[in-house]
Design an enzyme around this catalytic site. Structure first.
Site, PDB file in Angstrom:
ATOM      1  N   GLY A   1       1.779  -7.714  -0.394  1.00 28.82           N
ATOM      2  CA  GLY A   1       1.488  -6.829  -1.684  1.00 28.82           C
ATOM      3  C   GLY A   1       0.956  -7.609  -2.421  1.00 28.82           C
TER       4      GLY A   1
ATOM      5  N   ASP B   1      12.888 -11.644  -1.266  1.00 31.20           N
ATOM      6  CA  ASP B   1      12.742 -11.383   0.200  1.00 31.20           C
ATOM      7  C   ASP B   1      13.871 -10.551   0.623  1.00 31.20           C
ATOM      8  OD1 ASP B   1      12.520 -11.814   2.758  1.00 31.20           O
ATOM      9  OD2 ASP B   1      11.681 -14.075   2.813  1.00 31.20           O
TER      10      ASP B   1
ATOM     11  N   TYR C   1       5.025  -8.171  15.848  1.00 30.07           N
ATOM     12  CA  TYR C   1       5.159  -7.107  15.154  1.00 30.07           C
ATOM     13  C   TYR C   1       5.935  -5.669  15.985  1.00 30.07           C
ATOM     14  CZ  TYR C   1       3.596  -2.997  12.123  1.00 30.07           C
ATOM     15  OH  TYR C   1       3.474  -1.930  11.440  1.00 30.07           O
TER      16      TYR C   1
ATOM     17  N   ASN D   1      19.896  -6.337   6.441  1.00 26.09           N
ATOM     18  CA  ASN D   1      20.630  -6.485   5.031  1.00 26.09           C
ATOM     19  C   ASN D   1      20.164  -5.086   4.270  1.00 26.09           C
ATOM     20  OD1 ASN D   1      21.064  -9.184   5.292  1.00 26.09           O
ATOM     21  ND2 ASN D   1      19.122  -9.958   4.789  1.00 26.09           N
TER      22      ASN D   1
ATOM     23  N   ARG E   1      27.301   0.218   2.499  1.00 21.99           N
ATOM     24  CA  ARG E   1      28.141  -0.175   1.493  1.00 21.99           C
ATOM     25  C   ARG E   1      28.252   0.948   0.584  1.00 21.99           C
ATOM     26  NH1 ARG E   1      25.851  -4.904  -1.391  1.00 21.99           N
ATOM     27  NH2 ARG E   1      26.299  -5.659   0.699  1.00 21.99           N
TER      28      ARG E   1
ATOM     29  N   ALA F   1      10.804   2.618   7.833  1.00 30.03           N
ATOM     30  CA  ALA F   1       9.293   2.660   8.399  1.00 30.03           C
ATOM     31  C   ALA F   1       9.042   2.119   9.575  1.00 30.03           C
ATOM     32  CB  ALA F   1       8.190   2.373   7.288  1.00 30.03           C
TER      33      ALA F   1
ATOM     34  N   PHE G   1       0.812  -1.105   0.235  1.00 28.51           N
ATOM     35  CA  PHE G   1      -0.033  -0.082   0.021  1.00 28.51           C
ATOM     36  C   PHE G   1       0.991   1.296   0.036  1.00 28.51           C
ATOM     37  CE2 PHE G   1      -2.158   2.777   3.389  1.00 28.51           C
ATOM     38  CZ  PHE G   1      -2.749   3.378   2.610  1.00 28.51           C
TER      39      PHE G   1
ATOM     40  N   ASP H   1      10.107  -6.612  -3.508  1.00 30.93           N
ATOM     41  CA  ASP H   1       8.849  -7.063  -2.665  1.00 30.93           C
ATOM     42  C   ASP H   1       9.005  -8.448  -2.776  1.00 30.93           C
ATOM     43  OD1 ASP H   1       6.089  -5.378  -1.714  1.00 30.93           O
ATOM     44  OD2 ASP H   1       6.230  -7.510  -1.729  1.00 30.93           O
TER      45      ASP H   1
HETATM   46  P1  NAD Z   1       1.447  -3.749   3.270  1.00 29.84           P
HETATM   47  O1  NAD Z   1       1.464  -4.993   3.566  1.00 29.84           O
HETATM   48  O2  NAD Z   1       0.578  -3.134   2.290  1.00 29.84           O
HETATM   49  O3  NAD Z   1       3.122  -3.384   2.547  1.00 29.84           O
HETATM   50  C1  NAD Z   1       4.256  -4.166   3.139  1.00 29.84           C
HETATM   51  C2  NAD Z   1       4.979  -4.601   1.786  1.00 29.84           C
HETATM   52  O4  NAD Z   1       6.007  -5.341   2.224  1.00 29.84           O
HETATM   53  C3  NAD Z   1       4.155  -5.869   1.118  1.00 29.84           C
HETATM   54  O5  NAD Z   1       3.999  -5.525  -0.071  1.00 29.84           O
HETATM   55  C4  NAD Z   1       4.694  -7.136   1.478  1.00 29.84           C
HETATM   56  O6  NAD Z   1       4.772  -7.977   0.354  1.00 29.84           O
HETATM   57  C5  NAD Z   1       6.371  -6.739   1.708  1.00 29.84           C
HETATM   58  N1  NAD Z   1       7.044  -7.568   2.391  1.00 29.84           N
HETATM   59  C6  NAD Z   1       6.813  -8.275   3.400  1.00 29.84           C
HETATM   60  N2  NAD Z   1       7.896  -8.968   3.788  1.00 29.84           N
HETATM   61  C7  NAD Z   1       8.680  -8.669   2.944  1.00 29.84           C
HETATM   62  C8  NAD Z   1      10.091  -9.364   2.668  1.00 29.84           C
HETATM   63  N3  NAD Z   1      10.710 -10.175   3.680  1.00 29.84           N
HETATM   64  N4  NAD Z   1      10.764  -8.964   1.730  1.00 29.84           N
HETATM   65  C9  NAD Z   1      10.391  -8.041   0.699  1.00 29.84           C
HETATM   66  N5  NAD Z   1       9.207  -7.603   1.040  1.00 29.84           N
HETATM   67  C10 NAD Z   1       8.209  -7.787   1.833  1.00 29.84           C
HETATM   68  O7  NAD Z   1       1.545  -2.728   4.201  1.00 29.84           O
HETATM   69  P2  NAD Z   1       1.783  -0.927   4.376  1.00 29.84           P
HETATM   70  O8  NAD Z   1       0.546  -0.482   5.018  1.00 29.84           O
HETATM   71  O9  NAD Z   1       2.057  -0.504   3.008  1.00 29.84           O
HETATM   72  O10 NAD Z   1       3.130  -0.850   5.347  1.00 29.84           O
HETATM   73  C11 NAD Z   1       4.403  -0.379   4.834  1.00 29.84           C
HETATM   74  C12 NAD Z   1       5.278  -0.161   5.918  1.00 29.84           C
HETATM   75  O11 NAD Z   1       4.842   0.937   6.622  1.00 29.84           O
HETATM   76  C13 NAD Z   1       5.304  -1.448   6.862  1.00 29.84           C
HETATM   77  O12 NAD Z   1       6.879  -1.570   7.433  1.00 29.84           O
HETATM   78  C14 NAD Z   1       4.555  -1.032   8.042  1.00 29.84           C
HETATM   79  O13 NAD Z   1       4.801  -1.638   9.303  1.00 29.84           O
HETATM   80  C15 NAD Z   1       4.540   0.464   8.173  1.00 29.84           C
HETATM   81  N6  NAD Z   1       3.406   0.995   8.983  1.00 29.84           N
HETATM   82  C16 NAD Z   1       2.422   1.062   8.183  1.00 29.84           C
HETATM   83  C17 NAD Z   1       1.183   1.712   8.683  1.00 29.84           C
HETATM   84  C18 NAD Z   1       0.062   1.868   8.111  1.00 29.84           C
HETATM   85  O14 NAD Z   1      -1.136   2.388   8.705  1.00 29.84           O
HETATM   86  N7  NAD Z   1      -0.311   1.411   6.804  1.00 29.84           N
HETATM   87  C19 NAD Z   1       1.131   2.139   9.968  1.00 29.84           C
HETATM   88  C20 NAD Z   1       2.564   1.998  10.875  1.00 29.84           C
HETATM   89  C21 NAD Z   1       3.755   1.461  10.252  1.00 29.84           C
END
Ligand code: NAD
Ligand code: UDP
Length: 311
Positions: A36, A56, A144, A98, A105, A113, A11, A31
Site C-alpha cells: 500500500g 501488521d 495466494y 486475528n 470479541r 475480501a 487500492f 496497514d
Molecule cells: P493492494 O495491494 O493495493 O492492497 C492491499 C493492502 O494490504 C496494501 O495496502 C498492503 O500494504 C496491505 N497489507 C498487506 N499485508 C498486510 C498485513 N500483514 N498487515 C496489514 N496490512 C497489510 O491490493 P488491492 O487490489 O487493494 O486488494 C485488496 C484486497 O482485495 C486483497 O485482499 C486482495 O486479495 C483482494 N482482491 C483484489 C482484487 C483486485 O483486482 N484488486 C481481486 C481479487 C481480490
C-alpha cells in the site's frame, strides 16, 4: 458506526475508506504499507472521523470497540505475492484469524475480501460461487490461492462455531485510480507502458481472458453485501470478458498510444480464462456493474498520467 478497515492504504481499501467516511462512519484504517501507499490516504489527513495506524495484522491487536470490520489486507498483485510468498500465506491465515478474533470479541460484522483466484484455472465457465475450483496447491500462485481458500474456510468456521456475523466477497480483477502503477497487474502495466510510449508486454499469446470491474462498481457491491445476511461467498465482478489482446487494444485506444506489442513468456499457472457469473449478486443484492472497460479506463487516465510525471 466505528469501522475497522485492514489494508486501508491499498487500492481497494482506500476507496472503501472514502465510501465509509462519506456515509458518516468513523474509520480506523490499518496497514503495514507492504504494497500500500500512504499517498492513497493523503487526502484524508486531518479528517475528524479517520485515523490511520501502521501495523501488521499478523500480530494480534485490539482496536477498541468496532461495529464492523472489512478485512482487505493482503498482497494482491501476482508479482507482489510471488515476492512475498510467506507473508501472503501468513496474512491469509494468522492475519485473518486475528481480525476474526476482534469481530468475535466485539460482536462486530465482518466482511472478508476473497478472490476469483479461489477458482484457480477454472474448468467451469463462467464461474458460479458453487464451483470448487481448479487450483495447483504447490505451484507458484499457491501462496495466494491457498491462503485465500484457507481464509474462506476460516471465516466459515468462525461463523459456524463462534457465531461471528461474516460475509465473503470473491472479487474479480478490479482496476481504477490508485491501482499501484508499478505493481505489475495488467491494467497498471498497460496504462503506464502506453502513456510512456513503451511496448505493451503481452504474456503468452494474449488469448487468455479476464473480466475487468471498475472500482466504483466493486465498492458499491461490497457495501451492499456488507448489509446483507449472506454468509457464503458472493462473486462481485464485471462479466464482460476480454482477451488480454483486446484489453491492450482498449488501453491503446483510450490513451491514443502507438505503442507496439511485446510478447513474453506466460507465467506458470496463469489462468486461461476468468468470468464471473453474477446471478447471485443480482438476485441477492440487486447489484450489477455499470461501467464498461473503455469508460473505466478513461476515468483512470488522469491518475495514471499523473504517475508518469516525476514527483
Ligand atoms: P493492494 O495491494 O493495493 O492492497 C492491499 C493492502 O494490504 C496494501 O495496502 C498492503 O500494504 C496491505 N497489507 C498487506 N499485508 C498486510 C498485513 N500483514 N498487515 C496489514 N496490512 C497489510 O491490493 P488491492 O487490489 O487493494 O486488494 C485488496 C484486497 O482485495 C486483497 O485482499 C486482495 O486479495 C483482494 N482482491 C483484489 C482484487 C483486485 O483486482 N484488486 C481481486 C481479487 C481480490
Ligand atoms: N498480463 C500481461 N501483461 C502484463 C501483465 C499481465 O499479459 O504486463 C496478463 C497475465 O498473464 C494475466 C492477465 O494479464 O493473464 C491478468 O494479470 P494480472 O496480473 O493483472 O492478474 P491475475 O488475474 O493474473 O491475477
Amino acid at each position: 458506526m466505528d469501522v475497522l478497515v485492514t489494508g486501508a492504504a491499498g487500492f481497494l481499501g482506500s476507496h472503501l475508506t472514502d465510501r465509509l467516511l462519506g456515509e458518516g462512519h468513523t474509520v480506523l484504517g490499518v496497514d503495514n504499507l507492504s504494497t500500500g501507499d500512504r499517498d492513497n490516504l493523503a487526502h484524508l489527513a486531518g479528517h475528524p472521523r479517520f485515523r490511520f495506524e501502521e501495523r501488521d495484522i499478523c500480530t494480534s491487536f485490539d482496536p477498541g470497540r468496532v461495529g464492523y470490520i472489512f478485512n482487505l489486507a493482503s498482497p494482491a498483485s501476482p508479482p507482489e505475492y510471488l515476492r512475498m510468498g510467506i507473508e501472503t500465506l501468513r496474512v491469509g491465515s494468522v492475519g485473518v484469524e486475528n481480525t476474526l478474533e476482534i469481530a468475535a470479541r466485539y460482536h462486530a460484522g465482518f466482511l472478508h475480501a476473497s478472490t476469483s483466484e479461489c477458482y484457480g484455472d477454472p474448468l467451469e465457465h463462467p464461474q458460479k460461487e458453487t464451483y470448487w475450483g481448479n487450483v495447483n496447491p504447490v505451484g507458484p500462485r499457491s501462496v495466494y490461492d491457498e491462503a485465500k481458500r484457507f481464509a474462506e474456510a476460516l471465516v466459515m468456521a468462525y461463523q459456524r462455531s463462534r457465531g461471528v456475523n461474516t460475509r465473503m466477497v470473491r472479487i474479480f480483477n478490479t482496476y481504477g485510480p490508485r491501482l499501484h502503477p508499478g505493481d505489475g497487474r495488467v491494467i497498471s502495466n498497460f496504462m503506464m507502458q502506453a502513456l510512456r510510449s513503451q511496448p505493451l508486454t503481452i504474456y503468452g499469446d494474449g488469448r487468455q481472458t479476464r473480466s475487468f470491474c471498475y472500482v466504483d462498481d466493486l465498492i458499491e457491491g461490497i457495501m451492499r453485501l456488507s448489509r446483507s445476511d449472506e454468509h457464503y461467498p458472493v462473486n462481485i465482478g464485471n462479466p464482460q470478458e476480454f482477451t488480454i489482446l483486446e484489453c491492450a487494444q482498449a488501453v491503446m485506444e483510450v490513451t491514443g498510444s502507438k505503442s507496439e506489442l511485446h510478447f513474453v513468456d506466460l507465467p506458470e499457472d496463469d489462468p486461461t480464462r476468468r468470468q464471473p457469473d453474477i446471478t447471485k449478486a443480482r438476485a441477492l443484492l440487486g447489484w450489477e456493474p455499470k461501467v464498461p472497460l473503455k469508460e473505466g479506463l478513461k476515468k483512470s487516465l488522469e491518475y495514471f498520467r499523473s504517475k508518469t510525471e516525476p514527483s
